[in-house]
Design a protein around this motif. Structure first.
Motif, PDB file in Angstrom:
ATOM      1  N   ALA A  94       0.561  -5.923   1.956  1.00  0.00           N
ATOM      2  CA  ALA A  94       1.907  -6.476   1.745  1.00  0.00           C
ATOM      3  C   ALA A  94       2.713  -5.573   0.817  1.00  0.00           C
ATOM      4  N   SER A  95       2.076  -4.991  -0.189  1.00  0.00           N
ATOM      5  CA  SER A  95       2.798  -4.073  -1.089  1.00  0.00           C
ATOM      6  C   SER A  95       3.247  -2.817  -0.349  1.00  0.00           C
ATOM      7  N   VAL A  96       2.438  -2.350   0.574  1.00  0.00           N
ATOM      8  CA  VAL A  96       2.819  -1.184   1.391  1.00  0.00           C
ATOM      9  C   VAL A  96       3.961  -1.566   2.331  1.00  0.00           C
ATOM     10  N   ALA A  97       3.910  -2.763   2.873  1.00  0.00           N
ATOM     11  CA  ALA A  97       4.997  -3.221   3.749  1.00  0.00           C
ATOM     12  C   ALA A  97       6.313  -3.310   2.977  1.00  0.00           C
ATOM     13  N   VAL A  98       6.272  -3.774   1.739  1.00  0.00           N
ATOM     14  CA  VAL A  98       7.473  -3.817   0.905  1.00  0.00           C
ATOM     15  C   VAL A  98       7.981  -2.396   0.664  1.00  0.00           C
ATOM     16  N   THR A  99       7.075  -1.478   0.412  1.00  0.00           N
ATOM     17  CA  THR A  99       7.460  -0.080   0.199  1.00  0.00           C
ATOM     18  C   THR A  99       8.172   0.479   1.429  1.00  0.00           C
ATOM     19  N   ILE A 100       7.564   0.300   2.586  1.00  0.00           N
ATOM     20  CA  ILE A 100       8.119   0.871   3.823  1.00  0.00           C
ATOM     21  C   ILE A 100       9.380   0.131   4.261  1.00  0.00           C
ATOM     22  N   GLY A 101       9.342  -1.172   4.222  1.00  0.00           N
ATOM     23  CA  GLY A 101      10.454  -1.955   4.758  1.00  0.00           C
ATOM     24  C   GLY A 101      11.617  -2.149   3.808  1.00  0.00           C
ATOM     25  N   PHE A 102      11.362  -2.089   2.509  1.00  0.00           N
ATOM     26  CA  PHE A 102      12.414  -2.372   1.530  1.00  0.00           C
ATOM     27  C   PHE A 102      12.824  -1.128   0.744  1.00  0.00           C
ATOM     28  N   HIS A 103      11.849  -0.418   0.178  1.00  0.00           N
ATOM     29  CA  HIS A 103      12.177   0.696  -0.707  1.00  0.00           C
ATOM     30  C   HIS A 103      12.566   1.973   0.024  1.00  0.00           C
TER      31      HIS A 103
END
Length: 151
Positions: A94-103
């Motif tokens: 989920a932290s990687v998804a936030v990185t890719i999708g948000f940051h």
């Protein structure tokens, strides 16, 4: 034995990445917010370029690969603590998804911004607030993943 090794690798990687994100939330972004917008934008643009290094990417995505391997392993041959391993791995992913999708999209937009343009002050204020809030989320996810896997 393989599950324990993968758990350790995933926990350490999640802790490292959670720590990196936490450092940005509590030190780097507050320091940048104290600078004039043009300075802060220029520094953040350089940080984003510098972050695309083999070691950083290896830890970020290597830990994601270890998480996936751990999930697959626990599905195929569940251990007594499979639920913790599944949850810890999912938290890191989920932290990687936030990185890719948000940051990443925000970083890409910042890369196109002229630090000296008239609209840059407002753009920086918005970027810094949104980016930092999202960064708190991925830091917490990384640390929670590490703690869950270590328990």
């Amino acid at each position: 034995m393989l599950a324990e090794i993968l758990t350790t690798i995933t926990a350490v990687g999640a802790a490292v990445m959670g720590g990196v994100f936490l450092a940005f939330s509590v030190m780097v972004m507050p320091a940048l917010r104290r600078r004039p917008a043009a300075d802060a934008i220029g520094v953040m643009q350089q940080i984003n370029v510098a972050a695309v290094r083999p070691l950083f990417l290896a830890v970020l995505f290597g830990t994601a690969a270890a998480s996936v391997a751990l999930i697959v392993g626990q599905i195929l041959d569940p251990a007594a603590d499979a639920a913790q391993r599944l949850v810890g791995s999912a938290l890191y992913l989920a932290s990687v998804a936030v990185t890719i999708g948000f940051h990443v999209p925000r970083n890409n937009a910042l890369a196109r911004l002229d630090p000296n343009a008239a609209e840059s002050d407002a753009a920086w204020t918005t970027f810094a607030a949104q980016w930092t809030a999202g960064n708190h989320v991925r830091a917490l996810l990384g640390v929670a993943a590490a703690v869950t896997l270590l328990l």
